[in-house]
Motif scaffolding. Structure first.
Motif, PDB file in Angstrom:
ATOM      1  N   VAL A 237       0.840  -1.200   0.000  1.00  0.00           N
ATOM      2  CA  VAL A 237       0.000   0.000   0.000  1.00  0.00           C
ATOM      3  C   VAL A 237       0.873   1.247   0.000  1.00  0.00           C
ATOM      4  CG1 VAL A 237      -1.662   1.339   1.352  1.00  0.00           C
ATOM      5  CG2 VAL A 237      -1.971  -1.119   1.090  1.00  0.00           C
ATOM      6  N   VAL A 238       1.909   1.251   0.853  1.00  0.00           N
ATOM      7  CA  VAL A 238       2.780   2.421   0.902  1.00  0.00           C
ATOM      8  C   VAL A 238       3.478   2.633  -0.435  1.00  0.00           C
ATOM      9  CG1 VAL A 238       4.800   3.421   2.025  1.00  0.00           C
ATOM     10  CG2 VAL A 238       3.089   2.225   3.379  1.00  0.00           C
ATOM     11  N   LEU A 239       3.915   1.543  -1.052  1.00  0.00           N
ATOM     12  CA  LEU A 239       4.551   1.672  -2.359  1.00  0.00           C
ATOM     13  C   LEU A 239       3.609   2.290  -3.377  1.00  0.00           C
ATOM     14  CD1 LEU A 239       6.582  -1.634  -2.766  1.00  0.00           C
ATOM     15  CD2 LEU A 239       7.465   0.695  -2.920  1.00  0.00           C
ATOM     16  N   LEU A 240       2.355   1.856  -3.369  1.00  0.00           N
ATOM     17  CA  LEU A 240       1.395   2.431  -4.310  1.00  0.00           C
ATOM     18  C   LEU A 240       1.203   3.916  -4.069  1.00  0.00           C
ATOM     19  CD1 LEU A 240      -1.301  -0.407  -4.354  1.00  0.00           C
ATOM     20  CD2 LEU A 240       0.245   0.220  -6.223  1.00  0.00           C
ATOM     21  N   VAL A 241       1.074   4.281  -2.802  1.00  0.00           N
ATOM     22  CA  VAL A 241       0.910   5.694  -2.484  1.00  0.00           C
ATOM     23  C   VAL A 241       2.127   6.486  -2.941  1.00  0.00           C
ATOM     24  CG1 VAL A 241       0.705   7.347  -0.591  1.00  0.00           C
ATOM     25  CG2 VAL A 241      -0.608   5.240  -0.530  1.00  0.00           C
ATOM     26  N   LEU A 242       3.310   5.968  -2.618  1.00  0.00           N
ATOM     27  CA  LEU A 242       4.512   6.725  -2.923  1.00  0.00           C
ATOM     28  C   LEU A 242       4.825   6.727  -4.403  1.00  0.00           C
ATOM     29  CD1 LEU A 242       6.695   5.703   0.122  1.00  0.00           C
ATOM     30  CD2 LEU A 242       5.387   7.786  -0.249  1.00  0.00           C
ATOM     31  N   ALA A 243       4.390   5.693  -5.137  1.00  0.00           N
ATOM     32  CA  ALA A 243       4.548   5.717  -6.582  1.00  0.00           C
ATOM     33  C   ALA A 243       3.806   6.907  -7.167  1.00  0.00           C
ATOM     34  CB  ALA A 243       4.029   4.417  -7.182  1.00  0.00           C
TER      35      ALA A 243
ATOM     36  N   VAL B  17      13.301  -4.957   2.194  1.00  0.00           N
ATOM     37  CA  VAL B  17      13.460  -3.718   1.445  1.00  0.00           C
ATOM     38  C   VAL B  17      12.802  -3.872   0.084  1.00  0.00           C
ATOM     39  CG1 VAL B  17      15.125  -2.117   0.422  1.00  0.00           C
ATOM     40  CG2 VAL B  17      15.625  -3.184   2.626  1.00  0.00           C
ATOM     41  N   ALA B  18      11.968  -2.928  -0.294  1.00  0.00           N
ATOM     42  CA  ALA B  18      11.338  -2.917  -1.612  1.00  0.00           C
ATOM     43  C   ALA B  18      11.728  -1.625  -2.320  1.00  0.00           C
ATOM     44  CB  ALA B  18       9.817  -3.001  -1.479  1.00  0.00           C
ATOM     45  N   HIS B  19      12.155  -1.750  -3.585  1.00  0.00           N
ATOM     46  CA  HIS B  19      12.595  -0.595  -4.369  1.00  0.00           C
ATOM     47  C   HIS B  19      11.582  -0.280  -5.461  1.00  0.00           C
ATOM     48  CE1 HIS B  19      16.600  -0.678  -2.549  1.00  0.00           C
ATOM     49  NE2 HIS B  19      16.617  -1.985  -2.760  1.00  0.00           N
ATOM     50  N   LEU B  20      11.342   0.987  -5.676  1.00  0.00           N
ATOM     51  CA  LEU B  20      10.587   1.446  -6.827  1.00  0.00           C
ATOM     52  C   LEU B  20      11.567   2.193  -7.720  1.00  0.00           C
ATOM     53  CD1 LEU B  20       7.713   1.528  -8.030  1.00  0.00           C
ATOM     54  CD2 LEU B  20       7.466   3.765  -6.981  1.00  0.00           C
ATOM     55  N   GLY B  21      12.306   1.418  -8.527  1.00  0.00           N
ATOM     56  CA  GLY B  21      13.371   1.997  -9.328  1.00  0.00           C
ATOM     57  C   GLY B  21      14.377   2.687  -8.428  1.00  0.00           C
ATOM     58  N   SER B  22      14.882   3.838  -8.881  1.00  0.00           N
ATOM     59  CA  SER B  22      15.820   4.620  -8.084  1.00  0.00           C
ATOM     60  C   SER B  22      15.136   5.780  -7.385  1.00  0.00           C
ATOM     61  CB  SER B  22      16.941   5.151  -8.991  1.00  0.00           C
ATOM     62  OG  SER B  22      16.391   6.001  -9.997  1.00  0.00           O
ATOM     63  N   VAL B  23      13.788   5.769  -7.385  1.00  0.00           N
ATOM     64  CA  VAL B  23      13.036   6.903  -6.839  1.00  0.00           C
ATOM     65  C   VAL B  23      12.696   6.692  -5.375  1.00  0.00           C
ATOM     66  CG1 VAL B  23      10.937   8.290  -7.054  1.00  0.00           C
ATOM     67  CG2 VAL B  23      12.108   7.456  -9.106  1.00  0.00           C
ATOM     68  N   LEU B  24      12.206   5.496  -5.043  1.00  0.00           N
ATOM     69  CA  LEU B  24      11.698   5.248  -3.700  1.00  0.00           C
ATOM     70  C   LEU B  24      12.135   3.890  -3.172  1.00  0.00           C
ATOM     71  CD1 LEU B  24       8.053   6.381  -4.437  1.00  0.00           C
ATOM     72  CD2 LEU B  24       9.721   7.672  -3.118  1.00  0.00           C
ATOM     73  N   THR B  25      12.378   3.836  -1.880  1.00  0.00           N
ATOM     74  CA  THR B  25      12.688   2.578  -1.202  1.00  0.00           C
ATOM     75  C   THR B  25      11.830   2.505   0.054  1.00  0.00           C
ATOM     76  OG1 THR B  25      14.961   2.526  -2.029  1.00  0.00           O
ATOM     77  CG2 THR B  25      14.480   1.216  -0.063  1.00  0.00           C
ATOM     78  N   VAL B  26      11.226   1.356   0.281  1.00  0.00           N
ATOM     79  CA  VAL B  26      10.409   1.143   1.473  1.00  0.00           C
ATOM     80  C   VAL B  26      11.071   0.047   2.307  1.00  0.00           C
ATOM     81  CG1 VAL B  26       8.183   0.415   2.382  1.00  0.00           C
ATOM     82  CG2 VAL B  26       8.290   1.832   0.329  1.00  0.00           C
ATOM     83  N   ILE B  27      11.295   0.340   3.587  1.00  0.00           N
ATOM     84  CA  ILE B  27      11.813  -0.643   4.540  1.00  0.00           C
ATOM     85  C   ILE B  27      10.651  -1.114   5.390  1.00  0.00           C
ATOM     86  CG2 ILE B  27      13.378  -1.032   6.479  1.00  0.00           C
ATOM     87  CD1 ILE B  27      15.195   1.119   5.319  1.00  0.00           C
ATOM     88  N   TYR B  28      10.447  -2.439   5.475  1.00  0.00           N
ATOM     89  CA  TYR B  28       9.297  -2.968   6.214  1.00  0.00           C
ATOM     90  C   TYR B  28       9.655  -4.295   6.867  1.00  0.00           C
ATOM     91  CZ  TYR B  28       8.490  -5.878   2.047  1.00  0.00           C
ATOM     92  OH  TYR B  28       8.617  -6.761   1.011  1.00  0.00           O
TER      93      TYR B  28
END
Length: 310
Positions: free
Chosen positions: A80-86, A299-310
């Motif tokens: 969910v956080v990845l979708l929001v931050l995308a 750790v989940a990466h959205l390319g080089s733009v965003l990283t989520v630690i969970y």
């Protein structure tokens, strides 16, 4: 989480972000008191709003759909956080625009320039850092706008050298010192001679000698000075980060001064988890992977733009 409560929390989060009247504020306070679940739902909505900022307010329909989703543990929360931050990626990248207009010197992620100032002093910026400088006939003033800076101050008794950071100021007394804005706090570490630190909630200056460190929070409340082991004063200048009993959110913020994009710790409890260790800046991507493994993080990466630690 009850869907109806989640929807109400989403609406309140968006309304408060845009500004509400005093009668609406009273209605909101009454809604919070009505049920403890309301406060938990609102905290979650506000947390997501805080991470995504402007982009979420620009697309309120999309935001409400995401904020209303029931919160789950583990992977789904991170998704969910990845979708929001995308959706918010563009806003994240643009967020430093106003800061750049104010700054005289800005460093990129992984860049640590040593800059000569007009008075003969030097400042070394950590990655993702920015300062504004104003020197005239009577004063030398530097504002740390973001990140971390190490100052080597040229002697000039007629013109005090003052660094402003958050709700406080640091005046050099013929010295070298480090100032770090991280996690809503300001850390000051002295490596040569003495500085005078004054935060807004303190009545008098605190003199801080070489080999010692203190911090003050975003309310200007000083913490007690403490000694720093020799060689550990500014490890980032030697290519390492060393952290002892620090919240994960702060550690992540410092790590991502040396990696591209933004980082978010998806869970509040995880963000507050206190850890100790070190991080090799020579290969920060490999070090991040080892760091995550060592502390049981994902750790989940959205390319080089965003990283989520969970």
């Amino acid at each position: 989480m009850n869907r109806r409560i989640a929807e109400q929390a989403a609406d309140w989060a968006l309304r408060l972000a845009d500004g509400i009247s005093e009668p609406e504020r009273l209605d909101f306070d009454a809604w919070l008191r009505r049920d403890p679940a309301h406060g938990r739902a609102f905290d979650r909505a506000r947390r997501i709003m805080g991470e995504a900022g402007m982009a979420l307010r620009l697309d309120t329909d999309f935001t409400r759909r995401l904020l209303r989703r029931p919160e789950k543990r583990g992977g789904p929360t991170a998704i969910v956080v990845l979708l929001v931050l995308a959706a918010a990626g563009g806003a994240f990248l643009a967020a430093d625009g106003p800061l750049r207009l104010r700054a005289d010197f800005v460093s990129a992620a992984g860049d640590m320039p040593r800059i000569a100032l007009s008075d003969g002093s030097y400042v070394t910026l950590n990655g993702e850092s920015a300062i504004a400088a104003h020197f005239d006939a009577g004063t030398r003033s530097v504002t740390l706008l973001k990140g971390e800076a190490y100052f080597e101050v040229a002697s000039d008794p007629a013109r005090p050298f003052v660094v402003t950071a958050g709700p406080g100021r640091i005046e050099a007394r013929g010295t070298a010192f480090d100032v770090n804005l991280v996690g809503g706090e300001v850390d000051v570490t002295v490596t040569e001679h003495t500085v005078a630190v004054k935060a807004t909630a303190a009545g008098a200056e605190t003199l801080l000698a070489s080999g010692r460190r203190l911090a003050y929070d975003d309310q200007g409340i000083l913490r007690r000075p403490e000694p720093v082991p020799e060689g550990f004063e500014t490890p980032w200048r030697q290519g390492r980060l060393i952290f002892e009993d620090r919240p994960l959110s702060m550690v992540a913020e410092e790590i991502f001064r040396h990696l591209p994009g933004k980082v978010v710790v998806a869970d509040r409890a995880l963000a507050g988890r206190r850890i100790s260790g070190s991080f090799d800046l020579a290969d920060p991507e490999a070090a991040l992977a080892s760091f995550a493994t060592a502390f049981g993080l994902r750790v989940a990466h959205l390319g080089s733009v965003l990283t989520v630690i969970y």
